[in-house]
Design an enzyme around this catalytic site. Structure first.
Site, PDB file in Angstrom:
ATOM      1  N   PRO A  11       0.799  -1.325   0.111  1.00 14.30           N
ATOM      2  CA  PRO A  11       0.063   0.198  -0.022  1.00 14.30           C
ATOM      3  C   PRO A  11       0.717   1.406  -0.070  1.00 14.30           C
ATOM      4  O   PRO A  11       1.728   1.349   0.718  1.00 14.30           O
ATOM      5  CB  PRO A  11      -0.820  -0.042   1.212  1.00 14.30           C
ATOM      6  N   ASN A  12       0.478   2.002  -0.897  1.00 19.64           N
ATOM      7  CA  ASN A  12       0.902   3.859  -0.717  1.00 19.64           C
ATOM      8  C   ASN A  12       2.067   3.648  -1.528  1.00 19.64           C
ATOM      9  O   ASN A  12       2.751   4.970  -1.900  1.00 19.64           O
ATOM     10  CB  ASN A  12       1.126   4.188   0.693  1.00 19.64           C
ATOM     11  N   ARG A  19       5.017  12.749  -2.210  1.00 17.09           N
ATOM     12  CA  ARG A  19       4.866  13.244  -0.867  1.00 17.09           C
ATOM     13  C   ARG A  19       5.917  12.730  -0.009  1.00 17.09           C
ATOM     14  O   ARG A  19       6.586  11.486  -0.527  1.00 17.09           O
ATOM     15  CB  ARG A  19       3.534  12.930  -0.109  1.00 17.09           C
ATOM     16  N   TYR A  24      11.375   9.135   1.886  1.00 23.10           N
ATOM     17  CA  TYR A  24      11.329   7.937   0.911  1.00 23.10           C
ATOM     18  C   TYR A  24      12.103   8.484  -0.451  1.00 23.10           C
ATOM     19  O   TYR A  24      12.133   7.922  -1.333  1.00 23.10           O
ATOM     20  CB  TYR A  24       9.888   7.862   0.604  1.00 23.10           C
ATOM     21  N   ASN A  75       8.484  -5.439  -0.412  1.00 23.26           N
ATOM     22  CA  ASN A  75       8.073  -4.268   0.367  1.00 23.26           C
ATOM     23  C   ASN A  75       6.498  -4.035   0.640  1.00 23.26           C
ATOM     24  O   ASN A  75       5.843  -3.456  -0.253  1.00 23.26           O
ATOM     25  CB  ASN A  75       8.520  -3.025  -0.250  1.00 23.26           C
ATOM     26  N   ALA A  78       3.215  -0.669   4.989  1.00 21.10           N
ATOM     27  CA  ALA A  78       2.505  -0.655   6.280  1.00 21.10           C
ATOM     28  C   ALA A  78       2.059  -1.976   6.891  1.00 21.10           C
ATOM     29  O   ALA A  78       1.867  -2.504   8.028  1.00 21.10           O
ATOM     30  CB  ALA A  78       1.431   0.398   6.512  1.00 21.10           C
ATOM     31  N   GLU A  99      12.856  -8.995   2.358  1.00 27.25           N
ATOM     32  CA  GLU A  99      12.157  -8.144   2.802  1.00 27.25           C
ATOM     33  C   GLU A  99      12.898  -6.666   2.401  1.00 27.25           C
ATOM     34  O   GLU A  99      14.079  -6.688   3.067  1.00 27.25           O
ATOM     35  CB  GLU A  99      11.740  -8.338   4.311  1.00 27.25           C
ATOM     36  N   HIS A 101      12.881  -2.362   2.823  1.00 27.38           N
ATOM     37  CA  HIS A 101      12.166  -1.076   3.359  1.00 27.38           C
ATOM     38  C   HIS A 101      12.953  -0.056   2.719  1.00 27.38           C
ATOM     39  O   HIS A 101      14.463   0.092   2.959  1.00 27.38           O
ATOM     40  CB  HIS A 101      11.812  -0.925   4.670  1.00 27.38           C
ATOM     41  N   SER A 103      13.044   3.052   3.831  1.00 27.29           N
ATOM     42  CA  SER A 103      13.479   3.756   5.205  1.00 27.29           C
ATOM     43  C   SER A 103      14.062   2.823   6.133  1.00 27.29           C
ATOM     44  O   SER A 103      13.948   1.562   5.957  1.00 27.29           O
ATOM     45  CB  SER A 103      12.422   4.528   5.660  1.00 27.29           C
ATOM     46  N   ARG A 108      12.445   4.863  13.073  1.00 25.25           N
ATOM     47  CA  ARG A 108      11.418   5.446  13.077  1.00 25.25           C
ATOM     48  C   ARG A 108      10.403   5.414  14.286  1.00 25.25           C
ATOM     49  O   ARG A 108      10.995   4.757  14.878  1.00 25.25           O
ATOM     50  CB  ARG A 108      10.723   5.155  11.690  1.00 25.25           C
TER      51      ARG A 108
HETATM   52  O1  CA2 Z   1      10.419   2.189   4.357  1.00 23.39           O
HETATM   53  C1  CA2 Z   1       9.405   1.577   3.563  1.00 23.39           C
HETATM   54  O2  CA2 Z   1       9.651   1.117   2.647  1.00 23.39           O
HETATM   55  C2  CA2 Z   1       7.997   1.384   3.941  1.00 23.39           C
HETATM   56  O3  CA2 Z   1       7.690  -0.065   3.846  1.00 23.39           O
HETATM   57  C3  CA2 Z   1       7.241   2.364   3.531  1.00 23.39           C
HETATM   58  C4  CA2 Z   1       5.728   2.581   3.720  1.00 23.39           C
HETATM   59  C5  CA2 Z   1       5.769   2.399   5.593  1.00 23.39           C
HETATM   60  O4  CA2 Z   1       4.454   2.263   5.979  1.00 23.39           O
HETATM   61  C6  CA2 Z   1       6.793   1.408   6.256  1.00 23.39           C
HETATM   62  O5  CA2 Z   1       6.665   1.414   7.591  1.00 23.39           O
HETATM   63  C7  CA2 Z   1       7.956   1.480   5.594  1.00 23.39           C
HETATM   64  C8  CA2 Z   1       5.247   3.446   3.281  1.00 23.39           C
HETATM   65  C9  CA2 Z   1       4.869   3.412   1.875  1.00 23.39           C
HETATM   66  C10 CA2 Z   1       5.017   4.815   1.103  1.00 23.39           C
HETATM   67  O6  CA2 Z   1       4.109   5.579   1.737  1.00 23.39           O
HETATM   68  C11 CA2 Z   1       4.144   6.724   1.072  1.00 23.39           C
HETATM   69  C12 CA2 Z   1       3.068   7.593   1.672  1.00 23.39           C
HETATM   70  C13 CA2 Z   1       2.939   8.928   1.034  1.00 23.39           C
HETATM   71  C14 CA2 Z   1       3.768   9.592   0.183  1.00 23.39           C
HETATM   72  C15 CA2 Z   1       4.770   8.663  -0.497  1.00 23.39           C
HETATM   73  C16 CA2 Z   1       4.788   7.303  -0.017  1.00 23.39           C
END
Ligand code: CA2
Length: 147
Positions: A11-12, A19, A24, A75, A78, A99, A101, A103, A108
Site C-alpha cells: 500500500p501507498n 509526498r 522516501y 516491500n 505498512a 524483505e 524497506h 527507510s 522511525r
Molecule cells: O520504508 C519503507 O519502504 C516502508 O515500507 C514504506 C511504508 C511504511 O508504512 C513502512 O513503515 C516502511 C509506506 C509506503 C509509502 O508511503 C507513502 C506515503 C505517502 C507518500 C509517499 C509514500
C-alpha cells in the site's frame, strides 16, 4: 532461464516521489521498477514487478510466486507491521524471501520496528532507499549461484 523474481510492493508505494521526499526520496515507483529491470538484465534474471494497495491481492501474488518464481522481494509497506495473512502466505512458499524497506524502519516510530515478515524472511534490507531493491536482486542472484 530461471523463473522470474517477483518484486511485490504494498500500500501507498504508488505514491512515492509525490509526498514525504525527506523520508522516501524523490524517486517514483516507476523509477524503482526501471532500476530493478536494469539490475535483472545485468544478472540475467527476469523481473516481475507489481504493486497493490490491497492485502488480498498481495496474498494472491505471493501464492502465485510460490509455484512460479525463483524468489520474492517484498516491500509490504505498512502491512509489514500488521498483516498475519501476508506472513502466513510467505511462510507457505518454498522460495527465498527478501524483505525490503526504503527507510530504516528501526530509526522511525516504534510501531514500525516490528515486522511480521522479518522472522520468516531469508534476509532484510532497509534504509538504503531504492538501492535496497537492487541489493535484494543481487542477493537473490548470489543465492541462486550457491543453493
Ligand atoms: O520504508 C519503507 O519502504 C516502508 O515500507 C514504506 C511504508 C511504511 O508504512 C513502512 O513503515 C516502511 C509506506 C509506503 C509509502 O508511503 C507513502 C506515503 C505517502 C507518500 C509517499 C509514500
Amino acid at each position: 532461464m530461471t523463473r522470474p523474481v517477483f518484486i511485490l510492493n504494498g500500500p501507498n508505494l504508488n505514491l512515492l516521489g509525490q509526498r514525504e521526499p525527506e523520508i522516501y526520496g524523490h524517486d517514483t515507483l516507476a523509477d524503482i521498477e526501471n532500476l530493478c529491470r536494469e539490475t535483472g538484465k545485468k544478472l540475467n534474471l527476469e523481473v516481475e514487478f507489481r504493486q497493490s494497495n490491497h492485502e488480498g491481492v498481495l496474498v494472491d501474488w505471493i501464492q502465485e510466486a510460490g509455484s512460479g518464481s525463483a524468489a520474492v522481494i517484498i516491500n509490504a509497506g505498512a502491512l509489514s507491521h500488521t498483516s498475519i495473512a501476508i506472513m502466513d502466505a510467505l511462510k507457505a512458499i518454498p522460495v527465498p524471501i527478501i524483505e525490503v524497506h526504503l527507510s530504516n524502519i528501526f530509526a522511525r516510530e516504534e510501531f514500525r520496528h516490528h515486522s511480521y515478515i522479518s522472522p520468516i524472511a531469508t534476509g532484510i534490507i532497509c534504509g538504503f532507499g531504492p538501492k535496497g531493491y537492487q541489493l535484494g536482486i543481487e542477493a537473490v542472484y548470489e543465492s541462486l549461484k550457491r543453493p
